[in-house]
Write a protein that holds these residues in place. Structure first.
Motif, short mmCIF file in Angstrom:
data_model
loop_
_atom_site.label_atom_id
_atom_site.label_comp_id
_atom_site.label_asym_id
_atom_site.label_seq_id
_atom_site.Cartn_x
_atom_site.Cartn_y
_atom_site.Cartn_z
N LYS A 46 -14.13 -26.92 28.55
CA LYS A 46 -13.20 -26.88 27.41
C LYS A 46 -12.70 -28.28 27.03
O LYS A 46 -12.78 -28.68 25.88
CB LYS A 46 -12.01 -25.97 27.73
N THR A 47 -12.20 -28.99 28.03
CA THR A 47 -11.67 -30.33 27.75
C THR A 47 -12.79 -31.27 27.30
O THR A 47 -12.62 -32.08 26.38
CB THR A 47 -10.95 -30.90 29.00
N THR A 48 -13.94 -31.14 27.93
CA THR A 48 -15.08 -31.99 27.55
C THR A 48 -15.47 -31.72 26.09
O THR A 48 -15.74 -32.64 25.32
CB THR A 48 -16.27 -31.74 28.49
N PHE A 88 -2.91 -33.98 24.61
CA PHE A 88 -3.66 -34.17 25.85
C PHE A 88 -3.19 -33.21 26.93
O PHE A 88 -2.02 -32.85 26.99
CB PHE A 88 -3.54 -35.62 26.32
N GLN A 89 -4.15 -32.81 27.80
CA GLN A 89 -3.84 -31.87 28.89
C GLN A 89 -2.88 -32.52 29.88
O GLN A 89 -1.90 -31.92 30.30
CB GLN A 89 -5.15 -31.47 29.59
N VAL A 90 -3.19 -33.74 30.26
CA VAL A 90 -2.28 -34.49 31.10
C VAL A 90 -1.41 -35.27 30.14
O VAL A 90 -1.90 -36.11 29.39
CB VAL A 90 -3.03 -35.46 32.02
N LEU A 163 -5.07 -28.44 20.59
CA LEU A 163 -4.10 -28.47 21.70
C LEU A 163 -4.81 -28.16 23.00
O LEU A 163 -5.44 -27.10 23.13
CB LEU A 163 -3.01 -27.43 21.49
N ASP A 164 -4.70 -29.05 23.98
CA ASP A 164 -5.34 -28.80 25.27
C ASP A 164 -4.29 -28.41 26.31
O ASP A 164 -3.53 -29.25 26.78
CB ASP A 164 -6.11 -30.04 25.73
N GLU A 165 -4.25 -27.13 26.65
CA GLU A 165 -3.35 -26.59 27.67
C GLU A 165 -1.90 -27.00 27.46
O GLU A 165 -1.21 -27.41 28.39
CB GLU A 165 -3.82 -27.03 29.06
N ALA A 166 -1.46 -26.85 26.22
CA ALA A 166 -0.10 -27.25 25.89
C ALA A 166 0.94 -26.33 26.54
O ALA A 166 2.11 -26.69 26.64
CB ALA A 166 0.09 -27.27 24.38
#
Ligand code: ATP
Ligand code: MG
Length: 244
Positions: A46-48, A88-90, A163-166
């Motif tokens: 997913k993030t990639t 960003f996820q982080v 949105l990544d894992e917000a």
């Protein structure tokens, strides 16, 4: 012609890390106004996929189109100027900055000195951050930092926001508030959203269409109801992480 194209389109998107294929010939379309979820077990890609869609990494194969334009090799800040933004996820808050300054960093992508302040004010209000605008980010909790990260992205005036894992790490109340905000951005601000999420409640509650990735491949697509009843999806999650 721009309006007749999907807002975002990926064709045969493929990303390799050495011998590991993280994203495998992924095809995806997001139409204007949609609120789409991208889900999948840990390591699904997913993030990639997000990184390739937003220009943080270059795909090994395939193409990315934004508003009908081929942006496959375009740098992230150029895509941002075209109306594509991400979180960003982080979280990478500018820890030493105040809330207001962190959001201003986003606004400068699209605004000059004269209009930046009104943009920052508008976004702070939208994200209910007005009262803490002078606080330093380092002193704030996770839920607030997630809102700041969202505000920073919104200040770039995106048409498409990824949105990544917000919602990761938020408690029930915080998550409900965040979901409400996403709904509002979609319905009132007409921002198209593509949301990567592990928290099923968030995806099911917010998204009208869901795309499921497993081992870099799209294995299912449909409404939340269709997805939660799909045997391939259930199988992909079994033994990995029980989130369904
Ligand atoms: N920079 C990298 N170098 C090498 N391998 C990587 C790199 N980034 C990701 N991977 C690998 O690619 C695969 C997909 O990872 P990715 O982070 O995209 O998954 P994800 O679906 O976002 O997972 P999560 O739900 O844990 O965030 C995984 O096997 C991961 O270990
Ligand atoms: Mg990820």
């Amino acid at each position: 012609m721009e309006n007749h194209q999907p807002l975002l389109k990926a064709v045969d998107l493929t990303v390799d890390f050495g011998s590991l294929r993280a994203v495998n010939h992924m095809n995806l379309e997001v139409q204007r106004g949609e609120l789409v979820g991208l889900i999948g077990p840990n390591g699904a890609g997913k993030t990639t996929a997000f990184n390739a869609l937003t220009g943080l990494i270059m795909p090994n194969e395939g193409k990315v189109f934004f508003k009908g334009h081929d942006v496959t090799h375009m740098l992230p800040h150029k895509r941002c100027q075209m109306g594509m933004s991400r979180t960003f996820q982080v979280i990478r808050p500018f820890v030493h900055l105040t809330v207001e300054d962190a959001v201003r960093v986003g606004a400068y992508n699209r605004h000059g000195e004269r209009t930046v302040k009104s943009k920052v004010d508008q976004v702070l209000e939208m994200c209910e951050l007005g009262e803490m605008r002078n606080r330093v980010c380092a002193d704030l909790g996770l839920a607030t930092l997630r809102r700041i990260e969202l505000a920073r992205a919104l200040a770039t005036e995106p048409e498409l926001l990824l949105l990544d894992e917000a919602g990761a790490g938020l408690n029930e109340t915080e998550l409900a508030g965040f979901m409400k905000l996403l709904h509002r951005l979609n319905e009132e601000e007409h921002i198209t959203l593509l949301v990567v999420e592990h928290v099923m409640k968030m995806v099911m509650g917010v998204c009208r269409r869901i795309i499921v990735l497993d081992s870099g491949e799209v294995i299912a697509e449909g409404t939340p109801e269709q997805i939660s009843a799909n045997p391939r999806v259930i199988e992909a999650y079994l033994g990995k992480r029980a989130v369904l």
